[in-house]
Design an enzyme around this catalytic site. Structure first.
Site, PDB file in Angstrom:
ATOM      1  N   GLU A   1      51.818  32.902 -55.969  1.00 13.63           N
ATOM      2  CA  GLU A   1      52.341  33.501 -54.727  1.00 13.63           C
ATOM      3  C   GLU A   1      53.564  34.358 -55.008  1.00 13.63           C
ATOM      4  O   GLU A   1      53.787  35.374 -54.363  1.00 13.63           O
ATOM      5  CB  GLU A   1      52.694  32.395 -53.718  1.00 13.63           C
ATOM      6  CG  GLU A   1      52.994  32.904 -52.308  1.00 13.63           C
ATOM      7  CD  GLU A   1      54.366  33.560 -52.165  1.00 13.63           C
ATOM      8  OE1 GLU A   1      54.487  34.562 -51.438  1.00 13.63           O
ATOM      9  OE2 GLU A   1      55.328  33.085 -52.788  1.00 13.63           O
TER      10      GLU A   1
ATOM     11  N   ASP B   1      52.336  27.721 -57.345  1.00 10.68           N
ATOM     12  CA  ASP B   1      53.117  28.228 -58.474  1.00 10.68           C
ATOM     13  C   ASP B   1      54.617  27.966 -58.346  1.00 10.68           C
ATOM     14  O   ASP B   1      55.157  27.790 -57.256  1.00 10.68           O
ATOM     15  CB  ASP B   1      52.887  29.734 -58.653  1.00 10.68           C
ATOM     16  CG  ASP B   1      53.240  30.534 -57.414  1.00 10.68           C
ATOM     17  OD1 ASP B   1      52.885  30.104 -56.300  1.00 10.68           O
ATOM     18  OD2 ASP B   1      53.895  31.593 -57.537  1.00 10.68           O
TER      19      ASP B   1
HETATM   20 ZN   LIG Z   1      59.353  31.812 -53.132  1.00 12.43          ZN
HETATM   21 ZN   LIG Z   2      57.403  30.121 -51.358  1.00 11.24          ZN
END
Ligand SMILES: [Zn+2]
Ligand SMILES: [Zn+2]
Length: 403
Positions: A144, A87
């Protein structure tokens, strides 16, 4: 040996750079990584891996069986998970190179484009010659950054569908020399939690405080007291942080009005489950006790976001062996400092033993020769793509290799 592995990756460096820049140019944020996931799945299928899509929406998991059979049931049945995050961030990129973000307000400012490309590079290499026993799961996870994509994958059955005896992760680190590695056994990154405290009283006329109850006094005492948790409750041998990030009360135009409500929000960082429990418990006790002492009411909420990232000793030793075999002991720091940032790979390490390693992205933040992650001029350094991919391959050799 290690240097041979690095040179084996040289012919594929151009392809890895192309993949990395393509992903960089098309950044997708939490759970919306559809283009990235499709690209990842297509590459993996093209290299002959067995691909599963849809876990946590955009998650991709590819499985590769080793071609070696040792006859030892434990070794032949062993499974290892290798994880990359896919991401991007909600940030406006300020770079003007050709592969700069094509999407306004979105940017790969944490290098997850590089992490994805490095793990793809390893998958390609290992699929061409799966010279190991047991099996590998290549885990490409969404979200994440702040959204806990790893947690969602686990909740949706990651480790039931793809059993893993150990899991490994890697993140680039600007300011650490190019292609150097850094890791430590035990806690390496902090738990990141958010707390919200609302003190409520009657408020009233600023000239007549005795006529009511004043939540601002409780709030002021509470803000100061939070630091006593660090100074007087957390062991001096440990590290922890409590910071206030938001205070809201009253109206700017009404300095003569005692507000009836004060809202305070902050972050709490810790490195052990026990210290995390301690911060949560003491913040609540102080909020309740201070409210009682000031004759106001309080609503206190502590939200557990990311757990501390804890590297298992055995897997950390394997990661150090792999990095050392690849780049030499002088470029591997096996006792690096803890970071106060958080990382959602910690959810996977809560369930499975494993190790999370940092790879140097080069430059110096101090002299401006590199930009830190989450800043608008950051870029993942293509010069470490093959080193990172080769690290994964060397790690597989150390974990599942048959000599
Ligand atoms: Zn980051
Ligand atoms: Zn990262």
């Amino acid at each position: 040996m290690g240097y041979d592995l690095l040179s084996a990756f040289a012919p594929h460096e151009g392809e890895l750079i192309a993949i990395r820049r393509d992903i960089h140019k098309h950044p997708e944020t939490a759970f919306q990584e559809t283009r990235t996931a499709a690209l990842v799945a297509e590459k993996l299928r093209g290299w002959g891996l067995q691909v599963h899509t849809g876990l946590a929406g955009t998650g991709v998991v590819a499985t590769l069986k080793g071609r070696r059979v040792t006859g030892d049931k434990a070794r032949d049945g062993r499974s290892i998970g290798l994880r990359a995050d896919m991401d991007a961030l909600n940030l406006q990129e300020k770079n003007d190179f050709a592969h700069a973000s094509a999407y306004a307000g979105k940017m790969h400012a944490c290098g997850h484009d590089g992490h994805t490309a490095m793990l793809l590079g390893a998958a390609r290499h290992l699929a061409a010659d799966p010279d190991f026993a047991g099996q590998l799961h290549f885990i490409f996870q969404p979200a994440e950054e702040g959204e806990g994509g790893a947690r969602v994958m686990i909740e949706e059955g990651l480790f039931e569908k793809f059993p893993c005896d150990a899991v490994y992760g890697m993140h680039n680190m600007p300011g650490t020399p190019l292609g150097h590695f850094a890791i430590r056994p035990g806690a390496m990154m902090a738990a990141s939690d958010t707390w919200t405290t609302v003190f409520r009283g009657t408020g009233g006329h600023g000239a007549m405080p005795h006529m009511g109850s004043d939540p601002t006094m409780a709030a002021a005492a509470f803000v100061t007291a939070t630091q006593q948790i660090i100074a007087r409750n957390v062991s001096p041998q440990h590290a922890a942080v409590i910071s206030v990030g938001h205070i809201a009360a009253g109206a700017y135009g009404s300095p003569n009005v005692i507000p009836s409500q004060v809202t305070i929000r902050g972050t709490a960082r810790s490195y052990t489950p026990a210290d995390r429990d301690l911060l949560e418990r003491r913040l609540n006790e102080l909020a309740q006790g201070i409210a009682a002492a000031h004759g106001v009411s309080v609503e206190h909420d502590y939200l557990r976001r990311y757990p501390p990232l804890v590297n298992a000793a055995a897997q950390t030793a394997i990661a150090i062996r792999a990095a050392t075999a690849l780049v030499g002991a002088d470029k591997v720091d096996g006792d690096t400092e803890k970071l106060t940032g958080a990382e959602d790979f910690a959810f996977m390490l809560e369930r499975k033993p494993g190790a999370y390693i940092l790879i140097g992205n080069g430059g110096s933040v101090a002299d401006g020769s590199c930009h830190y992650v989450h800043t608008p001029h950051y870029d993942f350094n293509d010069a470490i793509l093959t080193t990172g991919a080769a690290y994964w391959v060397e790690l597989v050799k150390q974990e599942l290799g048959v000599s």
